[in-house]
Design a protein around this motif. Structure first.
Motif, PDB file in Angstrom:
ATOM      1  N   UNK A   1       0.821  -1.214   0.000  1.00 10.96           N
ATOM      2  CA  UNK A   1       0.000   0.000   0.000  1.00 10.96           C
ATOM      3  C   UNK A   1       0.851   1.259   0.000  1.00 10.96           C
ATOM      4  N   UNK A   2       1.959   1.237  -0.767  1.00 11.36           N
ATOM      5  CA  UNK A   2       2.845   2.397  -0.781  1.00 11.36           C
ATOM      6  C   UNK A   2       2.721   3.210  -2.077  1.00 11.36           C
ATOM      7  N   UNK A   3       1.726   2.885  -2.888  1.00 12.19           N
ATOM      8  CA  UNK A   3       1.414   3.678  -4.077  1.00 12.19           C
ATOM      9  C   UNK A   3      -0.100   3.838  -4.142  1.00 12.19           C
ATOM     10  N   UNK A   4      -0.597   4.835  -4.880  1.00 11.07           N
ATOM     11  CA  UNK A   4      -2.059   4.978  -4.979  1.00 11.07           C
ATOM     12  C   UNK A   4      -2.738   3.718  -5.492  1.00 11.07           C
ATOM     13  N   UNK A   5      -2.196   3.092  -6.547  1.00  7.36           N
ATOM     14  CA  UNK A   5      -2.812   1.876  -7.077  1.00  7.36           C
ATOM     15  C   UNK A   5      -2.703   0.740  -6.081  1.00  7.36           C
ATOM     16  N   UNK A   6      -1.584   0.658  -5.388  1.00 10.67           N
ATOM     17  CA  UNK A   6      -1.422  -0.379  -4.368  1.00 10.67           C
ATOM     18  C   UNK A   6      -2.429  -0.229  -3.254  1.00 10.67           C
ATOM     19  N   UNK A   7      -2.711   1.017  -2.854  1.00  2.23           N
ATOM     20  CA  UNK A   7      -3.693   1.234  -1.790  1.00  2.23           C
ATOM     21  C   UNK A   7      -5.090   0.838  -2.254  1.00  2.23           C
ATOM     22  N   UNK A   8      -5.422   1.136  -3.512  1.00  5.80           N
ATOM     23  CA  UNK A   8      -6.727   0.726  -4.049  1.00  5.80           C
ATOM     24  C   UNK A   8      -6.852  -0.786  -4.032  1.00  5.80           C
ATOM     25  N   UNK A   9      -5.816  -1.481  -4.500  1.00  8.11           N
ATOM     26  CA  UNK A   9      -5.850  -2.943  -4.511  1.00  8.11           C
ATOM     27  C   UNK A   9      -5.990  -3.508  -3.098  1.00  8.11           C
TER      28      UNK A   9
END
Length: 385
Positions: free
Chosen positions: A215-223
């Protein structure tokens, strides 16, 4: 004379006027003849000119004296043919080493597409040189068309829709990508995208479920958030150009063809289901970008699709480009699924099966398609760790 033919034999004028018949009669010293046609032996005229001293060098020289130098059309045609051959030579050289382009190149010649776009060999030579430069760079790593055109051709607008070069490149892209015939803007974008040329970064997407990511990128947080909620996620190519850090080392990621598998996995398995990626048909740039990222993260890929000719073609693309293993997608699995009841008849052009030649033969023998919906329970059972 323009055709480099000898001045012999008889020439005939249909519908000759009386004055024309009279002129020939006076020239050759013969009585005027009746009729609608007028015939003259060229040897008679040549002999007359020489013998009468009206023009001692004969008919050919007399024509030049009266009308000026005569064009040598045969030589001109040979010179023009050589110029066109020289213009096409770079393309011929490329096609020699790229068999997937031979049919397309033959069609370009047969339809006269280059000659219509460029009226003379010199202009065609420039156009074909640009085309060869593009072909040498395709398929490319995904990038916007304008950026690619600037890098390869020196102009961001060289592949704009209204340019003659663009139509030629699109035909070549179809040949390289193997995309099935279609129409419409979405289909054209897919053809471009399959060779790495992106008309936009939002139309190409990939559908995923339960894909673990940092969760260290915007897309990672969405996933991460939607994984906790067991909700499917549609990722765009724009989001995947810099993929999130996937936490998949040593795990298996399943890949399916149809969104119904993802929907049922979300409803029936929730967060207990293993990671799942859906192609939704032929894999676009977004899906291939994601699958490569999954492999780079240390995960294994397995694929299942519809048992029809389209499903085999999708499988051929995946198995040819990525380290993928079949997931209930071989001859034995087909026989088991087909034994549960007849599906729709197989239709369309048969396809080969690169990972299991027996599968294509068995499908032809049975003659029925088996869609993923029929084996949905088996697939979902495999998604429970």
């Amino acid at each position: 004379m323009e055709r480099s033919q000898p001045l012999t034999g008889t020439v005939t004028l249909a519908g000759a006027m009386p004055a024309q018949r009279d002129a020939v009669a006076r020239l050759l010293g013969r009585r005027p003849r009746q009729g609608a046609t007028l015939s003259v032996r060229l040897e008679d005229v040549d002999a007359l000119l020489r013998q009468s001293a009206a023009h001692p060098d004969g008919l050919a020289a007399a024509v030049v004296a009266l009308t000026g130098p005569v064009r040598d059309r045969s030589a001109e045609a040979a010179e023009l043919g050589a110029a066109w051959a020289s213009a096409f030579a770079p393309l011929d050289a490329v096609v020699t080493d790229r068999p997937e382009l031979r049919g397309w190149a033959d069609n370009v010649r047969a339809t006269g597409a280059v000659r219509r776009a460029a009226r003379d060999p010199e202009t065609a030579g420039t156009l074909l040189s640009q085309l060869v430069a593009v072909l040498a760079a395709l398929p490319a790593e995904p990038e916007p068309v304008g950026r690619f055109a600037e890098r390869v051709l020196g102009s961001a607008h060289a592949l704009d829709p209204d340019r003659p070069l663009t139509g030629l490149v699109f035909g070549a892209a179809r040949a390289i990508s193997g995309v099935e015939p279609g129409e419409g803007a979405a289909w054209r974008r897919e053809v471009w995208a399959r060779v790495g040329l992106l008309r936009d970064e939002l139309s190409s997407t990939a559908l995923v479920l339960n894909l673990p990511a940092a969760a260290d990128t915007p897309t990672g947080r969405v996933l991460t958030e939607l994984r906790h909620a067991a909700e499917p996620v549609v990722l765009t190519l724009r989001q995947l150009r810099q993929p999130p850090r996937l936490l998949l080392a040593g795990s298996t990621v399943s890949v399916c063809e149809n969104p119904v598998v993802v929907a049922e996995a979300a409803d029936r398995l929730g967060t207990a289901g293993a990671p799942l990626v859906c192609l939704g048909g032929q894999p676009g740039v977004a899906a291939m970008t994601l699958l490569r990222a999954i492999v780079q993260s240390g995960a294994n890929l397995r694929y299942h699709g519809d048992f029809d000719w389209g499903g085999l073609r999708i499988g051929n693309v995946l198995f040819g480009r990525l380290p993928v293993v079949p997931w209930r997608f071989d001859a034995a699995a087909y026989r088991s699924a087909a034994a549960r009841g007849q599906g729709r008849p197989l239709a369309g052009e048969p396809a080969v099966c690169s990972w299991d030649p027996e599968l294509a033969a068995e499908m032809q023998r049975v003659g029925h398609a088996v869609e993923e919906e029929r084996v949905l329970d088996d697939l979902l059972a495999d998604l429970v760790p």
